[in-house]
Design a protein around this motif. Structure first.
Motif, PDB file in Angstrom:
ATOM      1  N   ASP A   1       5.768 -12.889 -13.590  1.00  0.00           N
ATOM      2  CA  ASP A   1       6.925 -11.991 -13.460  1.00  0.00           C
ATOM      3  C   ASP A   1       6.509 -10.534 -13.595  1.00  0.00           C
ATOM      4  O   ASP A   1       7.296  -9.693 -14.015  1.00  0.00           O
ATOM      5  CB  ASP A   1       7.969 -12.327 -14.538  1.00  0.00           C
ATOM      6  N   MET A   2       5.253 -10.228 -13.264  1.00  0.00           N
ATOM      7  CA  MET A   2       4.772  -8.848 -13.411  1.00  0.00           C
ATOM      8  C   MET A   2       5.537  -7.911 -12.482  1.00  0.00           C
ATOM      9  O   MET A   2       5.980  -6.837 -12.892  1.00  0.00           O
ATOM     10  CB  MET A   2       3.256  -8.767 -13.119  1.00  0.00           C
ATOM     11  N   GLY A   3       5.677  -8.309 -11.206  1.00  0.00           N
ATOM     12  CA  GLY A   3       6.353  -7.443 -10.234  1.00  0.00           C
ATOM     13  C   GLY A   3       7.865  -7.540 -10.295  1.00  0.00           C
ATOM     14  O   GLY A   3       8.564  -6.611  -9.886  1.00  0.00           O
ATOM     15  N   SER A   4       8.378  -8.658 -10.813  1.00  0.00           N
ATOM     16  CA  SER A   4       9.838  -8.825 -10.796  1.00  0.00           C
ATOM     17  C   SER A   4      10.503  -8.323 -12.068  1.00  0.00           C
ATOM     18  O   SER A   4      11.598  -7.758 -12.023  1.00  0.00           O
ATOM     19  CB  SER A   4      10.193 -10.307 -10.578  1.00  0.00           C
ATOM     20  N   VAL A   5       9.857  -8.514 -13.229  1.00  0.00           N
ATOM     21  CA  VAL A   5      10.526  -8.201 -14.502  1.00  0.00           C
ATOM     22  C   VAL A   5       9.794  -7.133 -15.325  1.00  0.00           C
ATOM     23  O   VAL A   5      10.395  -6.147 -15.759  1.00  0.00           O
ATOM     24  CB  VAL A   5      10.666  -9.486 -15.375  1.00  0.00           C
ATOM     25  N   ILE A   6       8.501  -7.319 -15.542  1.00  0.00           N
ATOM     26  CA  ILE A   6       7.796  -6.440 -16.493  1.00  0.00           C
ATOM     27  C   ILE A   6       7.486  -5.070 -15.871  1.00  0.00           C
ATOM     28  O   ILE A   6       7.691  -4.034 -16.507  1.00  0.00           O
ATOM     29  CB  ILE A   6       6.493  -7.112 -17.014  1.00  0.00           C
ATOM     30  N   PHE A   7       7.007  -5.059 -14.624  1.00  0.00           N
ATOM     31  CA  PHE A   7       6.694  -3.787 -13.958  1.00  0.00           C
ATOM     32  C   PHE A   7       7.406  -3.740 -12.608  1.00  0.00           C
ATOM     33  O   PHE A   7       6.757  -3.765 -11.542  1.00  0.00           O
ATOM     34  CB  PHE A   7       5.175  -3.645 -13.770  1.00  0.00           C
ATOM     35  N   PRO A   8       8.761  -3.687 -12.619  1.00  0.00           N
ATOM     36  CA  PRO A   8       9.486  -3.757 -11.343  1.00  0.00           C
ATOM     37  C   PRO A   8       9.201  -2.568 -10.426  1.00  0.00           C
ATOM     38  O   PRO A   8       9.463  -2.637  -9.232  1.00  0.00           O
ATOM     39  CB  PRO A   8      10.957  -3.787 -11.777  1.00  0.00           C
ATOM     40  N   HIS A   9       8.645  -1.471 -10.996  1.00  0.00           N
ATOM     41  CA  HIS A   9       8.342  -0.299 -10.154  1.00  0.00           C
ATOM     42  C   HIS A   9       6.852  -0.198  -9.839  1.00  0.00           C
ATOM     43  O   HIS A   9       6.352   0.884  -9.496  1.00  0.00           O
ATOM     44  CB  HIS A   9       8.836   0.988 -10.829  1.00  0.00           C
ATOM     45  N   ALA A  10       6.147  -1.313  -9.966  1.00  0.00           N
ATOM     46  CA  ALA A  10       4.702  -1.316  -9.670  1.00  0.00           C
ATOM     47  C   ALA A  10       4.468  -0.767  -8.269  1.00  0.00           C
ATOM     48  O   ALA A  10       5.225  -1.075  -7.341  1.00  0.00           O
ATOM     49  CB  ALA A  10       4.153  -2.740  -9.781  1.00  0.00           C
ATOM     50  N   GLN A  11       3.394   0.025  -8.118  1.00  0.00           N
ATOM     51  CA  GLN A  11       3.072   0.627  -6.815  1.00  0.00           C
ATOM     52  C   GLN A  11       2.678  -0.445  -5.804  1.00  0.00           C
ATOM     53  O   GLN A  11       2.922  -0.302  -4.614  1.00  0.00           O
ATOM     54  CB  GLN A  11       1.931   1.645  -6.965  1.00  0.00           C
ATOM     55  N   VAL A  12       2.025  -1.499  -6.284  1.00  0.00           N
ATOM     56  CA  VAL A  12       1.624  -2.596  -5.394  1.00  0.00           C
ATOM     57  C   VAL A  12       2.041  -3.907  -6.041  1.00  0.00           C
ATOM     58  O   VAL A  12       1.786  -4.139  -7.225  1.00  0.00           O
ATOM     59  CB  VAL A  12       0.086  -2.628  -5.185  1.00  0.00           C
ATOM     60  N   LYS A  13       2.717  -4.760  -5.260  1.00  0.00           N
ATOM     61  CA  LYS A  13       3.080  -6.089  -5.764  1.00  0.00           C
ATOM     62  C   LYS A  13       2.492  -7.124  -4.818  1.00  0.00           C
ATOM     63  O   LYS A  13       2.635  -7.009  -3.600  1.00  0.00           O
ATOM     64  CB  LYS A  13       4.596  -6.256  -5.784  1.00  0.00           C
ATOM     65  N   VAL A  14       1.832  -8.106  -5.410  1.00  0.00           N
ATOM     66  CA  VAL A  14       1.211  -9.149  -4.599  1.00  0.00           C
ATOM     67  C   VAL A  14       1.650 -10.498  -5.141  1.00  0.00           C
ATOM     68  O   VAL A  14       1.696 -10.703  -6.361  1.00  0.00           O
ATOM     69  CB  VAL A  14      -0.338  -9.053  -4.681  1.00  0.00           C
ATOM     70  N   PHE A  15       1.998 -11.405  -4.250  1.00  0.00           N
ATOM     71  CA  PHE A  15       2.287 -12.782  -4.645  1.00  0.00           C
ATOM     72  C   PHE A  15       1.197 -13.635  -4.023  1.00  0.00           C
ATOM     73  O   PHE A  15       1.141 -13.813  -2.813  1.00  0.00           O
ATOM     74  CB  PHE A  15       3.675 -13.201  -4.151  1.00  0.00           C
TER      75      PHE A  15
ATOM     76  N   LEU B   1       8.736 -16.334  -8.459  1.00  0.00           N
ATOM     77  CA  LEU B   1       9.180 -16.050  -7.085  1.00  0.00           C
ATOM     78  C   LEU B   1       8.498 -14.761  -6.652  1.00  0.00           C
ATOM     79  O   LEU B   1       8.216 -13.921  -7.490  1.00  0.00           O
ATOM     80  CB  LEU B   1      10.689 -15.757  -7.068  1.00  0.00           C
ATOM     81  N   PRO B   2       8.255 -14.588  -5.349  1.00  0.00           N
ATOM     82  CA  PRO B   2       7.714 -13.280  -4.939  1.00  0.00           C
ATOM     83  C   PRO B   2       8.713 -12.183  -5.308  1.00  0.00           C
ATOM     84  O   PRO B   2       9.908 -12.331  -5.075  1.00  0.00           O
ATOM     85  CB  PRO B   2       7.581 -13.406  -3.418  1.00  0.00           C
ATOM     86  N   ALA B   3       8.225 -11.107  -5.930  1.00  0.00           N
ATOM     87  CA  ALA B   3       9.100  -9.988  -6.286  1.00  0.00           C
ATOM     88  C   ALA B   3       9.538  -9.296  -5.007  1.00  0.00           C
ATOM     89  O   ALA B   3       8.875  -9.403  -3.966  1.00  0.00           O
ATOM     90  CB  ALA B   3       8.337  -9.004  -7.169  1.00  0.00           C
TER      91      ALA B   3
END
Ligand code: C5P
Length: 222
Positions: free
Chosen positions: A129-143, A191-193
Motif C-alpha cells: 500500500d505504498m502508493g495507495s495509502v502511505i505515500f499517495p503523492h509518490a512521484q513514481v508508483k509501480v505495481f 491493488l495498483p494505486a
C-alpha cells in the motif's frame, strides 16, 4: 528540503513478485533510502509468535506494532539487539504477517515508522500500500506483478538458497492464500494505486524491471 518534496518511488505488488530485489537495486542505483514495509509486518508477526500472542487479539497485536524495538542497520533487520534478518523470512512468519496485516489498528500503528523513512535524497518504498495509502503523492508508483507459478518458483529458490526446506506444492497454496487475504481485506487491499505503472515480470529479468523503473523515475523528476 520539506519532506513532501523528497522523491518517493512506491513499488507495490504481491508476495515474491520480485519487488524486493527490484526496489533494492533501484535504491542502490539512485543512492536513495530503502523501506521494506513487509519487514515491519513480519517483525510484528515474529514478536507475536515468540510471545504466544493470540492472533485474534487485535489490540495486543497493535500494541506490539506500536512499540516495535527494531532498527535497520546496513541490510540487517534488528529486533531488540538480535539480528532477525533470516528469522523474519521464514514462511510461518510471512503467513502470520499477512494474517495480522488485516487489522486496521495494526496498520495504523506502523504508519509513523514508515513515513520516517522518507529522507533526502529520496526513498524507494516496497510493500502493498505504498502508493495507495502511505505515500499517495509518490512521484513514481509501480505495481510489480508476476504469475503465481513464476512467483512460487522464485520463492522456492530463495528458501532453498537460504537453507530452509520447501515444497513447491505448499508454496503455491500459501501464495494463493496470501494473495487472497491481501487482495480481499477491507483496509488497504493489494491493488495498483491510482496512476501506477503496472509491470508483469513473469518473463523479465530483475535488471530489465530495474531499467523500466529508472526510466519512469527519470521522466517523473525531470
Ligand atoms: O512483502 P512481504 O511478503 O515481506 O510482506 C509480508 C506480509 O505483510 C504480506 O503478505 C502482507 O500481508 C503484509 N504487508 C502489508 N502491507 C505492506 C507490506 C506487507 O499488508 N505494505
Amino acid at each position: 528540503m520539506p519532506t513532501s518534496h523528497i522523491p518517493v518511488i512506491a513499488i507495490d505488488g504481491p508476495t515474491a513478485s520480485g519487488k524486493g530485489t527490484v526496489a533494492h537495486r533501484v535504491a542502490d542505483k539512485l543512492g536513495y533510502h530503502y523501506l521494506d514495509s513487509g519487514a515491519l509486518y513480519r517483525l510484528t508477526a515474529l514478536m507475536a509468535i515468540r510471545r504466544g500472542t493470540d492472533l485474534a487479539d487485535e489490540h495486543a497485536l497493535a500494541k506490539l506494532a506500536e512499540h516495535l524495538p527494531c532498527s535497520f542497520v546496513g541490510g540487517d533487520v534488528i529486533l531488540s539487539q538480535e539480528n532477525v534478518s533470516d528469522a523474519i523470512r521464514a514462511e510461518e512468519v510471512g503467513n502470520t504477517a499477512s494474517k495480522i496485516a488485516v487489522y486496521p489498528t495494526v496498520r495504523h500503528a506502523l504508519i509513523g515508522l514508515q513515513l520516517g523513512f522518507r529522507k533526502a535524497p529520496g526513498l524507494v518504498a516496497d510493500g502493498r500500500d505504498m502508493g495507495s495509502v502511505i505515500f499517495p503523492h509518490a512521484q513514481v508508483k509501480v505495481f510489480l506483478t508476476a504469475s503465481v507459478a513464476a512467483r512460487a518458483g522464485r520463492r522456492y529458490k530463495q528458501l532453498i538458497d537460504k537453507g530452509f526446506s520447501a515444497s513447491m506444492e505448499d508454496l503455491l497454496m500459501d501464495l494463493q492464500a496470501r494473495d487472497d487475504r491481501d487482495t480481499q481485506r477491507a483496509i488497504a487491499p493489494l491493488l495498483p494505486a491510482e496512476g501506477a505503472h503496472v509491470l508483469d515480470t513473469s518473463d523479465m529479468t530483475a535488471d530489465e524491471a530495474v531499467d523500466a523503473v529508472l526510466k519512469w523515475h527519470a521522466s517523473a523528476i525531470k
